[in-house]
Design a protein around this motif. Structure first.
Motif, PDB file in Angstrom:
ATOM      1  N   ASP A 179      -5.366 -11.994  -8.296  1.00 53.11           N
ATOM      2  CA  ASP A 179      -5.678 -10.613  -7.953  1.00 53.11           C
ATOM      3  C   ASP A 179      -6.771 -10.510  -6.886  1.00 53.11           C
ATOM      4  OD1 ASP A 179      -7.332 -11.721  -9.970  1.00 53.11           O
ATOM      5  OD2 ASP A 179      -8.156  -9.735 -10.400  1.00 53.11           O
ATOM      6  N   PHE A 190      -2.337  -6.774   3.047  1.00 56.31           N
ATOM      7  CA  PHE A 190      -1.369  -6.317   2.052  1.00 56.31           C
ATOM      8  C   PHE A 190      -2.035  -6.309   0.675  1.00 56.31           C
ATOM      9  CE2 PHE A 190       1.665  -6.444   5.260  1.00 56.31           C
ATOM     10  CZ  PHE A 190       2.933  -6.091   4.804  1.00 56.31           C
ATOM     11  N   GLU A 191      -1.635  -5.347  -0.165  1.00 53.36           N
ATOM     12  CA  GLU A 191      -2.152  -5.289  -1.528  1.00 53.36           C
ATOM     13  C   GLU A 191      -1.466  -6.364  -2.370  1.00 53.36           C
ATOM     14  OE1 GLU A 191      -2.188  -2.347  -5.458  1.00 53.36           O
ATOM     15  OE2 GLU A 191      -1.403  -1.615  -3.536  1.00 53.36           O
ATOM     16  N   VAL A 192      -2.275  -7.210  -3.046  1.00 54.94           N
ATOM     17  CA  VAL A 192      -1.755  -8.304  -3.857  1.00 54.94           C
ATOM     18  C   VAL A 192      -1.506  -7.813  -5.280  1.00 54.94           C
ATOM     19  CG1 VAL A 192      -2.261 -10.571  -4.831  1.00 54.94           C
ATOM     20  CG2 VAL A 192      -2.877 -10.060  -2.459  1.00 54.94           C
ATOM     21  N   VAL A 193      -0.304  -8.075  -5.801  1.00 49.75           N
ATOM     22  CA  VAL A 193       0.009  -7.773  -7.201  1.00 49.75           C
ATOM     23  C   VAL A 193       0.503  -9.058  -7.857  1.00 49.75           C
ATOM     24  CG1 VAL A 193       0.536  -5.345  -6.774  1.00 49.75           C
ATOM     25  CG2 VAL A 193       2.362  -7.040  -6.630  1.00 49.75           C
ATOM     26  N   THR A 196       5.599  -7.458 -10.780  1.00 56.28           N
ATOM     27  CA  THR A 196       6.337  -6.431 -10.055  1.00 56.28           C
ATOM     28  C   THR A 196       6.155  -5.076 -10.732  1.00 56.28           C
ATOM     29  OG1 THR A 196       8.003  -8.064  -9.423  1.00 56.28           O
ATOM     30  CG2 THR A 196       8.591  -5.741  -9.180  1.00 56.28           C
ATOM     31  N   LEU A 201       8.247  -3.122  -5.633  1.00 58.12           N
ATOM     32  CA  LEU A 201       7.177  -3.401  -4.676  1.00 58.12           C
ATOM     33  C   LEU A 201       7.135  -2.343  -3.579  1.00 58.12           C
ATOM     34  CD1 LEU A 201       7.535  -7.274  -4.178  1.00 58.12           C
ATOM     35  CD2 LEU A 201       5.619  -6.080  -5.262  1.00 58.12           C
ATOM     36  N   ASN A 204       3.600  -1.950   1.352  1.00 55.79           N
ATOM     37  CA  ASN A 204       2.345  -2.627   1.690  1.00 55.79           C
ATOM     38  C   ASN A 204       1.883  -3.544   0.552  1.00 55.79           C
ATOM     39  OD1 ASN A 204       0.240  -3.032   3.613  1.00 55.79           O
ATOM     40  ND2 ASN A 204      -1.121  -1.844   2.304  1.00 55.79           N
ATOM     41  N   GLN A 205       2.818  -3.968  -0.307  1.00 54.00           N
ATOM     42  CA  GLN A 205       2.463  -4.830  -1.436  1.00 54.00           C
ATOM     43  C   GLN A 205       3.119  -6.201  -1.299  1.00 54.00           C
ATOM     44  OE1 GLN A 205       3.704  -2.355  -4.809  1.00 54.00           O
ATOM     45  NE2 GLN A 205       1.550  -1.993  -5.314  1.00 54.00           N
ATOM     46  N   LEU A 207       3.909  -9.636  -3.934  1.00 51.82           N
ATOM     47  CA  LEU A 207       3.855 -10.257  -5.255  1.00 51.82           C
ATOM     48  C   LEU A 207       3.522 -11.738  -5.077  1.00 51.82           C
ATOM     49  CD1 LEU A 207       4.412 -10.343  -8.350  1.00 51.82           C
ATOM     50  CD2 LEU A 207       6.812 -10.798  -7.770  1.00 51.82           C
ATOM     51  N   GLY A 217       7.156  -6.513  -0.136  1.00 54.59           N
ATOM     52  CA  GLY A 217       7.915  -5.296  -0.386  1.00 54.59           C
ATOM     53  C   GLY A 217       8.689  -4.822   0.819  1.00 54.59           C
TER      54      GLY A 217
END
Length: 687
Positions: A179, A190-193, A196, A201, A204-205, A207, A217
């Motif tokens: 994270d 990019f936003e890290v997740v 899912t 997604l 801008n994400q 995984l 995504g």
């Protein structure tokens, strides 16, 4: 190799050379013709370059900035200043009741330790240039700070095809603290997740999975650069020395916490550390193969390892993380930072300052405190904190946990009776850029500070004068080229003529030979006539006014000397008066009628542009440019034809020379035979 004259006693070489000299006279004419065509081509191209430069100037004069220069005046420059673009209207603005200036949010390390506000422990001084892990004990809160173990990594991947997935080779390691990873695609974060989302997604994400697989995504295009900063549970490295002996091995990371070393199948781990900071590498049988500097990750073996040695290392390092949440004009920014134990505070501050967090971090050794200041002014979080810190490194070790933020305010004021505010003390409204320098209200400045925007007559005049000067330079250059004297008796020099002249004489000759090649050239004379017509004819369209339809009405006319080819002269007083009285009419005279099809409706600049452009096209068709192939322009085709004739003529000259030699050789044989017969007869008569 030919040898002549043995029988005849004649200088056959000279005779053949003289005969060939006469034969080659047409060839010299062809070569002179080729040289003349090349000079003419180059002259046309230089004229085209001249027109290209003028056309570029005309492009600039199609813009409003050349005619709408603005100047501003403030009634009190100690409080308000302003500048204006050409788009600004001529108007007046009054600023009053400036209740506060814009300021940048600032946070200074607090006093959460036993040594108050200072970062260093009592009686100690930490060094901001040394590795933080080694300096931990010198921090006031160092005893309560725990370093994490793992390995900080950085990877850049360039995609070889359009895809939504990218694999990072972790060499057997796994991602941890996913994270807190940083993933950027062509510089965009990019936003890290780590799982899912239910809705899938977002664009801008990304995984991130433990094994190094990234799933975006959105499709990542081919040849895209992806930068990933991460932490793994350990790092595995292999070193091979097939041709050299090994004495030193450098690990990719420093601040080593644990290490398993395999040297040709034998295992070694960390042992005791000596006074100089080197840690022994100890085997299962307590043998010591060498040492490692845990700070730098440099391994030094006691003895050189033989060629072909294979070394593998699996290790972890000391690291820490922290994050910054900042609020900027671009919205909320969340930035994660990884710190390796051998990095210094100076290095950490450099990371922060060069990041997208928009924060400047500074350590002051005198006060022994750290400060963070946002790089832009304004309140972007509606009264909340602009800089939010997270992580024990910042909040505990650097004492930002209980610090109080100051600043982060907007400038508040009234303009023409309207209450408003801006993020910065310098802001733009309707093409005018204001800078508010001080607070004040109607009690101190009853009428406020008034800024007026007016037309800058001097700048507009200078722009028009500069245009006239460039036009006159163009006219003068072309006129001189088309009126150069042509010296018929001076053609290009042949090789034989060059041999008889000095370098200076050759230069003087060629100056005359090149002169007048474009004398009375119809294309150049045509563009001169067209530009004179463009300048003299009135402009009749809906934008121009009756009193400003011709250049003469604003003080620009042709000179009385017709030999100058239509150069322009300026009545400065008349032009300045026209600019002051009706700048819009002056502008429309030059650049009005854009898009008109009727020549009389076009402004002067548009007419000139069309005339110059048409002539440039003709010149290119005639002489091409440096990138043109010979077959695409007229002179090039002529040159190809002359080259072909030269090649054919030179081939024929070889045949002619061979024929002459055959004839003289036959003559030599005949003379030799006659001499032999004469000698025979003389011998017979003498018997």
């Amino acid at each position: 190799m030919r040898v002549g004259g043995l029988a005849s006693g004649m200088d056959i070489d000279s005779i053949v050379a003289d005969l060939m000299k006469a034969e080659r006279m047409p060839l010299d004419k062809l070569k002179q013709q080729k040289q003349t065509l090349e000079w003419k081509r180059d002259d046309y191209r230089s004229m085209n370059t001249l027109l290209l430069d003028f056309r570029s100037e005309l492009t600039q004069y199609k813009l409003t900035t050349k005619y709408r220069a603005r100047m501003t005046a403030s009634s009190d420059e100690s409080k308000v200043t302003a500048t204006a673009t050409s788009a600004a209207s001529q108007a007046s603005y009054t600023i009053n009741n400036v209740t506060g200036l814009a300021s940048a949010a600032n946070r200074v390390s607090g006093s959460s330790g036993s040594n108050g506000e200072k970062l260093s422990a009592s009686g100690k001084n930490f060094n901001p240039s040394k590795g933080l892990y080694g300096e931990t004990g010198n921090f006031d809160n160092g005893s309560g700070f725990t370093w994490s173990t793992g390995v900080v990594g950085k990877h850049t991947v360039k995609t070889d095809a359009d895809s939504t997935t990218v694999d990072i080779d972790l060499a057997g390691s796994k991602f941890i603290e996913r994270d807190k990873m940083s993933v950027k695609v062509n510089g965009k974060s990019f936003e890290v997740v780590t799982a899912t989302p239910a809705e899938g997604l977002g664009a801008n994400q990304v995984l991130v999975e433990e094994d190094g697989k990234l799933t975006f995504g959105t499709t990542v295009k081919k040849d895209t650069s992806i930068q990933v900063e991460y932490i793994t549970d350990n790092k595995n490295q292999t070193f091979e020395f097939p041709e050299n002996k090994a004495k030193l091995v450098q690990l990719a990371n420093g601040s080593i916490n644990s290490l398993e070393l395999d040297v040709n199948g034998a295992k070694y781990t960390l042992g005791a550390t000596d006074a100089s900071g080197n840690t022994e590498l100890v085997g299962a049988d307590s043998s010591v193969i060498g040492t490692i500097n845990k700070e730098t990750g440099l391994i030094t073996f006691n003895e050189e390892l033989d060629k072909g040695a294979t070394i593998s290392a699996s290790y972890t390092q000391n690291y820490s993380t922290f994050s910054l949440k900042t609020f900027t004009k671009d919205g909320e920014q969340n930035t994660n930072f990884f710190i390796q134990g051998n990095e210094s505070l100076n290095a950490v501050m450099s990371k922060v300052n060069s990041s997208t967090a928009g924060v400047s971090m500074l350590y002051d050794s005198f006060s022994d405190r750290v400060t963070m200041t946002r790089s832009e002014t304004g309140d972007f979080n509606k009264g909340g904190d602009e800089i939010i810190t997270d992580g024990d490194f910042l909040n505990s070790l650097l004492k930002f946990g209980n610090s109080t933020e100051t600043g982060g305010t907007n400038v508040q004021f009234e303009i023409n009776g309207l209450k408003t505010e801006r993020y910065s003390n310098t802001f733009e409204m309707s093409g005018v850029t204001f800078t508010i320098k001080d607070t004040f209200d109607s009690s101190k400045v009853p009428n406020g500070v008034t800024t007026t925007v007016q037309n800058n007559t001097t700048d507009v005049f200078d722009n028009i004068k500069s245009f006239v000067d460039k036009y006159n330079t163009l006219i003068d250059t072309i006129s001189k080229k088309t009126s150069e004297e042509y010296y018929r008796s001076y053609g290009p020099l042949t090789d034989e003529q060059r041999e008889s002249l000095s370098d200076k004489q050759q230069e003087q000759w060629e100056d005359k030979a090149k002169s007048g090649l474009l004398r009375r050239d119809p294309m150049l004379n045509s563009v001169l006539s067209a530009m004179r017509m463009n300048m003299s004819q009135p402009v009749n369209n809906s934008e121009t006014k009756a009193m400003y339809k011709q250049l003469s009405s604003i003080g620009i006319s042709t000179t009385a000397n017709y030999l100058e080819g239509g150069k322009l002269q300026i009545d400065e007083a008349k032009l300045k008066k026209a600019i002051e009285e009706d700048p819009t009419a002056v502008e429309n005279l030059f650049r009005g009628g854009a898009g008109a099809t009727n020549e009389s409706e076009k402004g002067i600049i548009h007419r000139l542009y069309d005339s110059v452009n048409n002539t440039m096209t003709k010149l290119k068709d005639k002489a091409g440019n440096v990138t043109s192939t010979a077959s695409t322009f007229a002179l090039g085709r002529e040159l190809k034809d002359v080259d072909s004739r030269i090649d054919s003529f030179e081939a024929r000259m070889k045949q002619v020379e061979d024929r002459y030699w055959r004839q003289f050789t036959a003559m030599e044989k005949a003379i030799q035979q006659a001499n032999s017969q004469s000698a025979y007869l003389m011998q017979q008569f003498s018997m």
